[in-house]
Design a protein around this motif. Structure first.
Motif, mmCIF file in Angstrom:
data_model
loop_
_atom_site.group_PDB
_atom_site.id
_atom_site.type_symbol
_atom_site.label_atom_id
_atom_site.label_comp_id
_atom_site.label_asym_id
_atom_site.label_seq_id
_atom_site.Cartn_x
_atom_site.Cartn_y
_atom_site.Cartn_z
ATOM 1 N N VAL A 169 0.839 -1.204 0.000
ATOM 2 C CA VAL A 169 0.000 0.000 0.000
ATOM 3 C C VAL A 169 0.872 1.252 0.000
ATOM 4 C CG1 VAL A 169 -1.708 1.326 1.320
ATOM 5 C CG2 VAL A 169 -1.932 -1.153 1.121
ATOM 6 N N LYS A 170 1.973 1.206 0.740
ATOM 7 C CA LYS A 170 2.912 2.333 0.748
ATOM 8 C C LYS A 170 3.404 2.633 -0.655
ATOM 9 C CE LYS A 170 7.427 3.718 2.617
ATOM 10 N NZ LYS A 170 8.558 3.308 3.480
ATOM 11 N N ASP A 171 3.717 1.597 -1.422
ATOM 12 C CA ASP A 171 4.160 1.784 -2.801
ATOM 13 C C ASP A 171 3.087 2.489 -3.623
ATOM 14 O OD1 ASP A 171 6.623 0.663 -2.374
ATOM 15 O OD2 ASP A 171 6.106 -1.291 -3.199
ATOM 16 N N LEU A 172 1.810 2.124 -3.409
ATOM 17 C CA LEU A 172 0.719 2.758 -4.142
ATOM 18 C C LEU A 172 0.625 4.242 -3.807
ATOM 19 C CD1 LEU A 172 -2.096 0.046 -3.840
ATOM 20 C CD2 LEU A 172 -0.727 0.602 -5.856
ATOM 21 N N TYR A 173 0.775 4.571 -2.525
ATOM 22 C CA TYR A 173 0.747 5.972 -2.108
ATOM 23 C C TYR A 173 1.865 6.757 -2.797
ATOM 24 C CZ TYR A 173 -2.661 5.764 1.759
ATOM 25 O OH TYR A 173 -3.802 5.679 2.513
ATOM 26 N N LEU A 174 3.080 6.244 -2.708
ATOM 27 C CA LEU A 174 4.232 6.971 -3.245
ATOM 28 C C LEU A 174 4.154 7.094 -4.759
ATOM 29 C CD1 LEU A 174 7.077 5.507 -1.013
ATOM 30 C CD2 LEU A 174 5.930 7.717 -0.796
ATOM 31 N N LYS A 175 3.683 6.048 -5.423
ATOM 32 C CA LYS A 175 3.537 6.105 -6.878
ATOM 33 C C LYS A 175 2.520 7.172 -7.260
ATOM 34 C CE LYS A 175 2.099 3.414 -10.902
ATOM 35 N NZ LYS A 175 1.494 2.145 -11.379
ATOM 36 N N GLN A 176 1.397 7.226 -6.535
ATOM 37 C CA GLN A 176 0.349 8.210 -6.841
ATOM 38 C C GLN A 176 0.840 9.630 -6.560
ATOM 39 O OE1 GLN A 176 -2.903 7.100 -7.920
ATOM 40 N NE2 GLN A 176 -3.119 9.240 -8.520
ATOM 41 N N ILE A 177 1.530 9.816 -5.442
ATOM 42 C CA ILE A 177 1.964 11.156 -5.031
ATOM 43 C C ILE A 177 3.104 11.675 -5.900
ATOM 44 C CG2 ILE A 177 3.088 12.452 -3.170
ATOM 45 C CD1 ILE A 177 1.521 10.710 -1.187
ATOM 46 N N THR A 178 4.087 10.825 -6.154
ATOM 47 C CA THR A 178 5.291 11.284 -6.854
ATOM 48 C C THR A 178 5.277 10.977 -8.346
ATOM 49 O OG1 THR A 178 6.521 9.226 -6.467
ATOM 50 C CG2 THR A 178 6.615 10.902 -4.745
ATOM 51 N N GLY A 179 4.416 10.037 -8.752
ATOM 52 C CA GLY A 179 4.391 9.632 -10.148
ATOM 53 C C GLY A 179 5.557 8.760 -10.529
ATOM 54 N N ILE A 180 6.323 8.323 -9.532
ATOM 55 C CA ILE A 180 7.515 7.505 -9.788
ATOM 56 C C ILE A 180 7.260 6.084 -9.315
ATOM 57 C CG2 ILE A 180 9.960 7.184 -9.289
ATOM 58 C CD1 ILE A 180 10.151 10.181 -8.796
ATOM 59 N N GLN A 181 7.523 5.146 -10.168
ATOM 60 C CA GLN A 181 7.381 3.730 -9.826
ATOM 61 C C GLN A 181 8.751 3.102 -9.644
ATOM 62 O OE1 GLN A 181 5.104 1.491 -12.655
ATOM 63 N NE2 GLN A 181 4.698 -0.175 -11.239
ATOM 64 N N ASP A 182 8.840 2.178 -8.709
ATOM 65 C CA ASP A 182 10.103 1.469 -8.480
ATOM 66 C C ASP A 182 10.542 0.801 -9.776
ATOM 67 O OD1 ASP A 182 12.258 0.101 -7.575
ATOM 68 O OD2 ASP A 182 11.215 -0.959 -5.966
ATOM 69 N N LYS A 183 11.717 1.191 -10.283
ATOM 70 C CA LYS A 183 12.188 0.692 -11.570
ATOM 71 C C LYS A 183 12.719 -0.738 -11.470
ATOM 72 C CE LYS A 183 13.416 5.298 -13.269
ATOM 73 N NZ LYS A 183 14.522 6.169 -13.777
ATOM 74 N N GLU A 184 13.116 -1.131 -10.267
ATOM 75 C CA GLU A 184 13.705 -2.461 -10.108
ATOM 76 C C GLU A 184 12.603 -3.502 -9.970
ATOM 77 O OE1 GLU A 184 17.186 -4.614 -7.508
ATOM 78 O OE2 GLU A 184 15.918 -3.135 -6.528
ATOM 79 N N VAL A 185 12.496 -4.367 -10.965
ATOM 80 C CA VAL A 185 11.505 -5.440 -10.935
ATOM 81 C C VAL A 185 12.259 -6.758 -11.018
ATOM 82 C CG1 VAL A 185 9.505 -6.465 -12.043
ATOM 83 C CG2 VAL A 185 9.770 -3.972 -12.041
ATOM 84 N N LEU A 186 12.246 -7.494 -9.935
ATOM 85 C CA LEU A 186 12.962 -8.772 -9.881
ATOM 86 C C LEU A 186 12.006 -9.921 -10.165
ATOM 87 C CD1 LEU A 186 15.088 -8.218 -6.653
ATOM 88 C CD2 LEU A 186 15.890 -8.085 -9.015
ATOM 89 N N PRO A 187 12.507 -11.020 -10.734
ATOM 90 C CA PRO A 187 11.662 -12.204 -10.904
ATOM 91 C C PRO A 187 11.143 -12.682 -9.551
ATOM 92 C CG PRO A 187 13.743 -12.431 -12.097
ATOM 93 C CD PRO A 187 13.879 -11.218 -11.225
ATOM 94 N N THR A 188 9.944 -13.189 -9.553
ATOM 95 C CA THR A 188 9.349 -13.665 -8.308
ATOM 96 C C THR A 188 10.018 -14.958 -7.853
ATOM 97 O OG1 THR A 188 7.224 -12.689 -8.894
ATOM 98 C CG2 THR A 188 7.195 -14.390 -7.204
ATOM 99 N N THR A 189 10.220 -15.070 -6.548
ATOM 100 C CA THR A 189 10.754 -16.294 -5.972
ATOM 101 C C THR A 189 9.862 -16.709 -4.800
ATOM 102 O OG1 THR A 189 12.767 -17.354 -5.129
ATOM 103 C CG2 THR A 189 12.317 -15.099 -4.376
ATOM 104 N N THR A 190 10.272 -17.689 -4.039
ATOM 105 C CA THR A 190 9.493 -18.137 -2.882
ATOM 106 C C THR A 190 10.371 -18.136 -1.648
ATOM 107 O OG1 THR A 190 9.969 -20.449 -3.465
ATOM 108 C CG2 THR A 190 7.862 -19.544 -4.197
ATOM 109 N N LEU A 191 9.764 -17.838 -0.523
ATOM 110 C CA LEU A 191 10.474 -17.761 0.758
ATOM 111 C C LEU A 191 9.700 -18.585 1.778
ATOM 112 C CD1 LEU A 191 12.951 -16.161 1.977
ATOM 113 C CD2 LEU A 191 11.259 -14.568 2.887
#
Length: 287
Positions: A169-191
């Motif tokens: 949810v924090k990411d959604l807030y920051l993306k909406q407010i700043t218009g900047i999306q986290d550029k680093e997209v890693l392949p999904t793994t499992t933990l």
């Protein structure tokens, strides 16, 4: 003691049984509140430390954040003010302080709330909603996760959810407010954790209980830790690593500052490039 343990186990069973129903409920709430206008009382009074009334006007801005906290449950758990201070500082840095954060509290105990505000050195003005006027005007969801809103300039809901309780949810807030999306997209793994539930047994009030948790990257891609959220500011999770290679394990130290007597249920959520946050739970009884 057996009755207390039975109560905790029953609670955990109900939480698991209701998980899918909650997902449906949350999806419905998001759909219901998206774009809805929040109505504010005209004569809201703001104070510092629930003591002195201050002259505070909500500034006009493209966005604003409304944090509403009702009077049920553990106030300190809900507030997590140190995390809010970190988020506000981050947003202020990115927007030159142009985003208002509006804190509105119902107060069942002014003394407790004043103590929490002073303890965390939270000097921002807060509104004490004595007669639940804001809630009566808007009928907020009872689920505390959905009593925080990112609003646009017309007070319409853009994002619903608590960004200090949920990093997605924090990411959604920051993306909406700043218009900047986290550029680093890693392949999904499992933990996978060594255990997902930990029973602290009976612990003494005023002590600190620590638990070492081992997690392992069971996927085929690098796991990169994004962070932790906890269900209460009395619980903290730390580690000395940021990444785990496939097959690699790491340890997390969870510290619980034991509070008032009674049964407790605390959680820690681990975020990273995994399909959903990994939740660890901790139960026990304080005497």
């Amino acid at each position: 003691m057996k009755q207390q343990l039975l109560y905790i186990l029953s609670l955990l069973f109900l939480l698991a049984a209701c998980q899918e129903n909650k997902k449906e409920q949350f999806a419905r709430l998001v759909q219901e509140w998206q774009g809805k206008e929040i109505v504010f009382p005209q004569d809201m009074l703001f104070t510092r430390f629930v003591t002195d009334t201050v002259d505070y006007t909500i500034q006009e801005s493209e966005y604003k954040v409304l944090i509403y906290v009702d009077s049920t449950g553990c106030t300190s758990c809900k507030l997590q003010l140190p995390k809010w201070k970190e988020l506000i500082a981050h947003v202020d840095s990115a927007t030159n302080g142009n985003i208002p954060f509006i804190f509105v509290f119902q107060s069942k105990d002014d003394k407790e709330l004043r103590y929490i505000l002073k303890r965390d050195n939270f000097t921002r003005p807060v509104c004490i909603d004595r007669d639940s006027r804001l809630d009566k005007l808007n009928r907020f969801p009872q689920e505390i996760t959905f009593q925080t809103f990112l609003l646009d300039k017309d007070n319409k809901v853009k994002v619903i959810g608590n960004p200090v309780h949920n990093l997605a949810v924090k990411d959604l807030y920051l993306k909406q407010i700043t218009g900047i999306q986290d550029k680093e997209v890693l392949p999904t793994t499992t933990l996978e954790p060594e255990k997902s539930e930990y029973d602290f047994g009976t612990v003494k009030e005023g002590t600190i209980k620590k638990q070492i948790v081992t997690v392992r990257n069971t996927g085929s891609s690098l796991f990169k830790l994004k962070g932790f959220t906890t269900s209460c500011d009395c619980t903290e999770a730390t580690c000395d690593w940021k990444e785990l290679q496939p097959g690699e394990s790491g340890t997390i130290t969870v510290s619980y500052e034991v509070e008032q007597p009674g049964d407790f249920y605390r959680t820690v959520d681990i975020y990273g490039n995994i399909p959903k946050a990994l939740t660890l739970s901790f139960i026990g009884t304080v005497n």
